[in-house]
Scaffold this active site. Structure first.
Site, PDB file in Angstrom:
ATOM      1  N   HIS A  21       6.319  -0.018  -2.926  1.00 20.22           N
ATOM      2  CA  HIS A  21       5.099   0.786  -2.765  1.00 20.22           C
ATOM      3  C   HIS A  21       5.341   2.092  -2.009  1.00 20.22           C
ATOM      4  O   HIS A  21       4.457   2.929  -1.918  1.00 20.22           O
ATOM      5  CB  HIS A  21       4.016  -0.049  -2.058  1.00 20.22           C
ATOM      6  CG  HIS A  21       2.626   0.285  -2.500  1.00 20.22           C
ATOM      7  ND1 HIS A  21       2.321   1.391  -3.252  1.00 20.22           N
ATOM      8  CD2 HIS A  21       1.449  -0.361  -2.296  1.00 20.22           C
ATOM      9  CE1 HIS A  21       1.024   1.430  -3.493  1.00 20.22           C
ATOM     10  NE2 HIS A  21       0.471   0.374  -2.918  1.00 20.22           N
ATOM     11  N   ASP A  72       3.148   3.932  -7.076  1.00 16.15           N
ATOM     12  CA  ASP A  72       1.762   3.545  -6.789  1.00 16.15           C
ATOM     13  C   ASP A  72       1.291   2.484  -7.789  1.00 16.15           C
ATOM     14  O   ASP A  72       1.889   2.283  -8.845  1.00 16.15           O
ATOM     15  CB  ASP A  72       0.841   4.771  -6.785  1.00 16.15           C
ATOM     16  CG  ASP A  72       0.916   5.534  -8.085  1.00 16.15           C
ATOM     17  OD1 ASP A  72       0.604   4.929  -9.129  1.00 16.15           O
ATOM     18  OD2 ASP A  72       1.322   6.715  -8.066  1.00 16.15           O
TER      19      ASP A  72
END
Ligand code: COA
Length: 300
Positions: free
Chosen positions: A270, A274
């Site tokens: 992450h 995204d």
């Protein structure tokens, strides 16, 4: 010797190419996710065929015996390396994403193609379709086939799609990878998977079969259930394929029908990927598998 490492495969960073302890530890770390090659001296016998784990386990002839004493043993070799890499992996912030895929069409096609593959001397599995669909998705979303350096300051977009698969073998869990999936046909991927499985089952995979993965897609579903995958740094995405199950489903007309459904989950780094990108990639992967004609359109 403890880890059955062939020194000829280790790059030494010491004086005149001498191999240091650190080189051995780095080598071990790179192999994490894969069992270490067995000692060349060790006699290699293929593991006995396992009963299908998806069915109710067959009772073994002797019931398991419980022991009255605790047993402590050192965590070393492959397990030691796994502790290190998995602890490092969990420093990566994982973004988890799940979905289900309707594989009714794929299961039908697989049944049709199995005899042809068999006639060519190959066992056809679902894996080449999953790998090819992933590779087509990676062409659209190359960030998922990237790697990051330790401090996450540089991203390298990998040209090759070297897709890792976990193999449950008599020697333990091995992660090897199919190289350049982006330029391989379904049949070529399957042939390579057959080769890797054959060598993996007798502990004869080469270092190059084990290293160089850029994306990982294990199939825990061939044993059962579903999983939350762990990213193998420096890769940035791992998927986990669940079990394909025949389930009642509603078709587009709202009518009840039987469908072959598989749960699927992805973990992505992450820091650089995204959620929307993972979701779009997953949708692309899923649509190639649900409507195989689209896969045909994009196959090279
Ligand atoms: N759901 C249901 N059935 C599945 C399946 C799935 N997701 N994946 C495979 N199968 C079926 C196959 O169709 C085959 O059935 P058949 O014998 O009737 O044709 C059977 O399970 C065995 O599959 P297999 O021959 O092993 O081939 P494969 O190419 O599908 O799987 C491996 C290869 C190496 C991935 C698999 O053998 C394996 O080791 N899986 C475990 C991976 C693991 O341990 N993951 C943990 C990661 S931490």
């Amino acid at each position: 010797m403890e880890n059955s490492i062939k020194l000829s495969e280790v790059i030494g960073s010491g004086k005149d190419g001498g191999i240091l302890k650190e080189d051995i530890l780095n080598y071990l770390e790179k192999l994490t996710g894969a069992t270490l090659p067995p000692s060349p001296k060790a006699e290699i016998t293929p593991p006995p065929p396992k009963p299908k784990d998806r069915t109710i386990p067959i009772p073994i002839s002797q019931p398991p015996v419980s022991t009255s004493k605790d047993r402590t043993e050192p965590v070393k070799g492959f397990h030691g390396a796994m502790v290190k890499t998995m602890s490092a992996a969990l420093k990566t912030p994982h973004f988890g994403y799940c979905d289900e895929v309707d594989l009714t069409e794929l299961v039908k096609l697989w049944e049709e193609l199995k005899p042809t593959a068999f006639a060519r001397g190959i066992k056809l599995s679902f894996m080449p379709f999953f790998l090819k669909a992933a590779s087509l998705g990676l062409l659209q979303f190359p960030i998922l086939n990237a790697s990051v350096d330790e401090n996450c300051q540089n991203i390298t977009y990998k040209a090759s799609h070297n897709i890792g698969i976990a193999m449950d073998t008599g020697q333990g869990l091995i992660v090897s990878n199919v190289k350049n999936v982006q330029i391989c046909s379904i049949f070529e991927i399957d042939t390579e998977l057959n080769r890797l499985q054959k060598l993996g089952s007798v502990g004869q995979l080469s270092t190059s079969d084990l290293l160089g993965g850029t994306f990982t897609l294990p199939n825990i579903g061939s044993i059962g259930g579903a999983a939350k995958p762990v990213i193998l740094p420096p890769e940035v995405v791992t998927g986990a394929l669940g079990t394909i199950k025949a389930l009642p489903h509603l078709n587009e007309k709202g009518e009840g029908c039987k469908a072959q459904i598989m749960n699927m989950s992805w973990s992505a780094d992450h820091r650089i990927i995204d959620g929307a990108t993972v979701s779009r990639f997953s949708n692309s992967w899923k649509s190639y598998l649900e409507a195989l004609a689209f896969m045909l359109l994009d196959l090279k």
